[in-house]
Design an enzyme around this catalytic site. Structure first.
Site, mmCIF file in Angstrom:
data_model
loop_
_atom_site.group_PDB
_atom_site.id
_atom_site.type_symbol
_atom_site.label_atom_id
_atom_site.label_comp_id
_atom_site.label_asym_id
_atom_site.label_seq_id
_atom_site.Cartn_x
_atom_site.Cartn_y
_atom_site.Cartn_z
ATOM 1 N N PHE A 307 60.631 1.050 25.009
ATOM 2 C CA PHE A 307 59.315 0.459 25.233
ATOM 3 C C PHE A 307 58.689 0.900 26.541
ATOM 4 C CE2 PHE A 307 60.450 -2.266 21.799
ATOM 5 C CZ PHE A 307 59.260 -2.740 21.302
ATOM 6 N N GLY A 308 59.400 1.590 27.387
ATOM 7 C CA GLY A 308 58.851 1.999 28.667
ATOM 8 C C GLY A 308 59.780 1.624 29.806
ATOM 9 N N VAL A 310 60.765 -0.824 33.250
ATOM 10 C CA VAL A 310 60.623 -2.170 33.805
ATOM 11 C C VAL A 310 60.879 -2.089 35.309
ATOM 12 C CG1 VAL A 310 61.423 -4.558 33.759
ATOM 13 C CG2 VAL A 310 61.403 -3.210 31.653
ATOM 14 N N ASP A 422 63.034 -9.670 17.666
ATOM 15 C CA ASP A 422 63.904 -8.688 18.330
ATOM 16 C C ASP A 422 65.000 -9.396 19.124
ATOM 17 O OD1 ASP A 422 64.745 -6.138 18.806
ATOM 18 O OD2 ASP A 422 63.359 -5.750 20.448
#
Length: 623
Positions: A307-308, A310, A422
């Protein structure tokens, strides 16, 4: 060549105000205080004492130099690395027997990369620098022929090696290009040589300063390269000192100030459309997030995945610690609905849920802001290599109950029904007291009335946690969350993931193996071996059987989360025949669904925030 040396209370140092060439096939002009072993190297003539005689620890050092490398005519020569600054026990590097374990090398590659090579550390990054004003990264071309200044600083107290670059006449960046935590005491000897090595055709060192236990300083105005043409510049200044010229310059300065102001404003500009006004309370400014994460610098990175990235940070106005997830999102389809979900989910309040504080979007990127969890995610404790760092059974059992409590709130106790979509160990975060909190609501969906399901048909989640009906029809429900919770229970109790491709035959699918152990009356055999049988047998059996019940292929056989919570708290007992609910027909159903999952994903994915990330999740990148 002008050479200055000093030996004072701050340590030993020297400065070269001139230039010397380094290049394959070149005829070198070597200053008196430099020794050339061959035409590719130049070392300071005397070795330097790099260690404190009383402690044996390495001293701090600082060096700065200005270099230039001419572009190669043959592009294939760019495979050569260019220039390296070396600290070595010998000044005879090429062809020598000096072991690499005792050499510190800072390498300036001609293919626009900067690297540090020390013992087992080999780190590199694109060439460039971070502007002091706003932290923006600017690229540099190493082999441009233009002068570039480099800094290499080692702090013996913090045990940190920093490398920085910048164009000439630019101050040393506050944020280094490379920063490595390392103690060089075991690498350097008492006496070490410092110098340069080059494999390019034409490399120049225009000036060099080195200082032990102090800060190296280099006066650029004294360098030969910058002394040329000073007389001509003085004449130009006299010519433009007329009244009309002053007026023109004044106008240009005004336009320059306006341009810089507009450019700075544009750096932190954000997209704010009319429909977002109603969600303003949940929106953070990009400028605040930039300051909180120190410009999204690498040192603030907490983790990265499908998702990228953090980042950790502290909000400038409130001093609140937060975690900022940075997601690349170029498509605008579904953005209005996604922001609405964020605003809704941002209203959730429960001790076992990580709060989604809000969002920010700017130039095709989406930022989600969460509460900061100091102990990171549960999977790091479950799958750590060291048994002493793993969680004991009582801690695991409590965390399972924490997650069940949070899910019960989402499904049955809040004003609307929220389907998380999720649930897994990597999305369960731990606070300072190891309390479990369900986080990462990037895929969550809610609907207003209990009894009505969400309308989305995108498959979302992680392989091994996806219920058969979700793989087949693509419709998430509270039942699909319960299925994922069952896989999570088995994951925590057994200390392994739901799908383990390297496991023994018959143990690849975790639920298969636990069910087989249960049928043989040996269900406790599935417990995590790192626990070394130090667990309460009744609780372990409860969690394993509850995991099987929640992971049942038929949704109607799965309990609600409120009932799950009663089982865990001991208010109700599990059905005695929970194992027999699994039949051969059910296995055929779940296996058929799994076989068609990949094809179904391809046909169902749409251009939305959620679907952009699903394909990455199923390539085992994780989060």
């Amino acid at each position: 060549m002008r050479v200055a040396a000093s030996d004072n209370n701050n340590g030993y140092g020297f400065t070269f105000n001139g230039n010397f060439k380094l290049g394959v096939g070149e005829t070198d002009v070597t200053p008196d205080s430099l020794v050339n072993v061959c035409n590719t190297t130049a070392f300071y003539s005397s070795p330097l004492g790099f260690k404190n005689p009383s402690t044996g620890k390495a001293l701090s050092f600082s060096t700065t130099f200005v270099f230039s490398i001419l572009p190669e005519k043959n592009p294939y020569n760019y495979q050569s690395h260019g220039i390296s600054f070396l600290i070595a026990p010998s000044n005879n590097i090429p062809g020598s027997s000096t072991p690499p374990a005792h050499i510190i090398a800072v390498e300036l590659y001609m293919f626009n990369s900067v690297g540090v090579d020390v013992v087992n550390i080999n780190r590199s990054t694109p060439a460039g620098y971070f502007e002091n004003e706003n932290g923006e990264f600017k690229k540099l071309t190493i082999a441009s022929g233009e002068p570039i200044q480099a800094w290499v600083d080692y702090d013996s107290v913090r045990k940190k090696l920093n490398v920085s670059l910048a164009p000439i006449n630019t101050n040393q960046p506050n944020l280094p290009l490379l920063s490595i935590d390392i103690d060089i005491s075991s690498i350097v000897s008492d006496q070490m040589y410092v110098g340069f090595y080059s494999t390019s055709q034409s490399s120049n060192i225009l000036g060099w300063s080195f200082q032990l236990s102090g800060k190296a300083q280099l006066d650029l105005s004294n360098l030969d390269y910058f002394s040329k043409g000073k007389h001509t510049k003085k004449k130009k200044i006299i010519v433009i000192s007329t009244v009309s010229a002053v007026a023109v310059v004044s106008v240009l300065l005004i336009f320059l100030v306006i341009f810089l102001w507009v450019k700075r404003k544009a750096k932190f500009s954000e997209i704010l459309e009319d429909w977002e006004v109603q969600y303003r309370a949940h929106r953070f400014s990009y400028k605040d997030l930039f300051k909180a994460t120190k410009g999204f610098r690498e040192n603030e990175l907490l983790g990265r995945g499908g998702f990228g990235q953090v980042y950790g940070g502290v909000l400038p106005n409130s001093n609140t610690q937060v975690a900022v997830k940075r997601i690349s999102q170029k498509s605008k389809q579904g953005m209005r609905e996604f922001i609405a979900e964020i605003a809704t989910i941002g209203s959730l309040r429960h001790p076992n849920l990580v709060r989604l504080l809000g969002y920010c979007r700017r130039k095709g990127e989406l930022f989600l802001v969460y509460d900061f969890m100091p102990n990171a995610s549960l999977d790091k404790f479950l799958f750590c290599k060291s048994e002493k760092d793993t969680l004991n059974w009582s801690q695991r059992f409590k965390i399972i109950g924490d997650v069940a409590s949070g899910l019960t709130y989402l499904h049955e106790e809040w004003v609307a029904v929220v389907v998380h979509r999720d649930i897994k160990a990597s999305n369960v975060l731990l606070d300072g007291k190891l309390n479990g909190k369900l986080g990462d609501f990037g895929l969550a969906r809610c609907y207003k009335h209990h009894g009505n399901g969400p309308q989305t048909t995108n498959i979302a989640g992680t392989l091994g946690y996806i219920a058969p009906e979700l793989a087949r029809y693509g419709k998430p429900t509270t039942g699909t969350d319960v299925f994922a919770f069952g896989a999570f229970c088995l994951e925590v109790a057994c200390g392994r993931k739901p799908v383990e491709r390297r496991a023994e035959p018959g143990e690849v699918i975790l639920v298969d193996w636990v069910l087989e152990c249960s049928k043989k009356g040996e269900i406790l055999k599935a417990a995590d071996p790192k626990l070394k049988n130090k667990f309460e047998a009744g609780e372990m059996e409860l969690v394993l059987k509850l995991g099987l019940l929640c992971s049942h292929p038929v949704a109607e056989f799965r309990p609600k989360m409120s009932q799950v919570l009663k089982y865990l708290k001991g208010y109700d007992s599990l059905p005695e025949d929970s194992d027999t609910l699994w039949t051969q027909e059910h296995w055929v159903e779940i296996n058929d669904s799994n076989m068609s999952l990949s094809h179904h994903l391809t046909s169902q994915l749409q251009d939305s925030v959620a679907s952009l990330t699903i394909t990455e999740l199923f390539t085992s990148k994780g989060r």
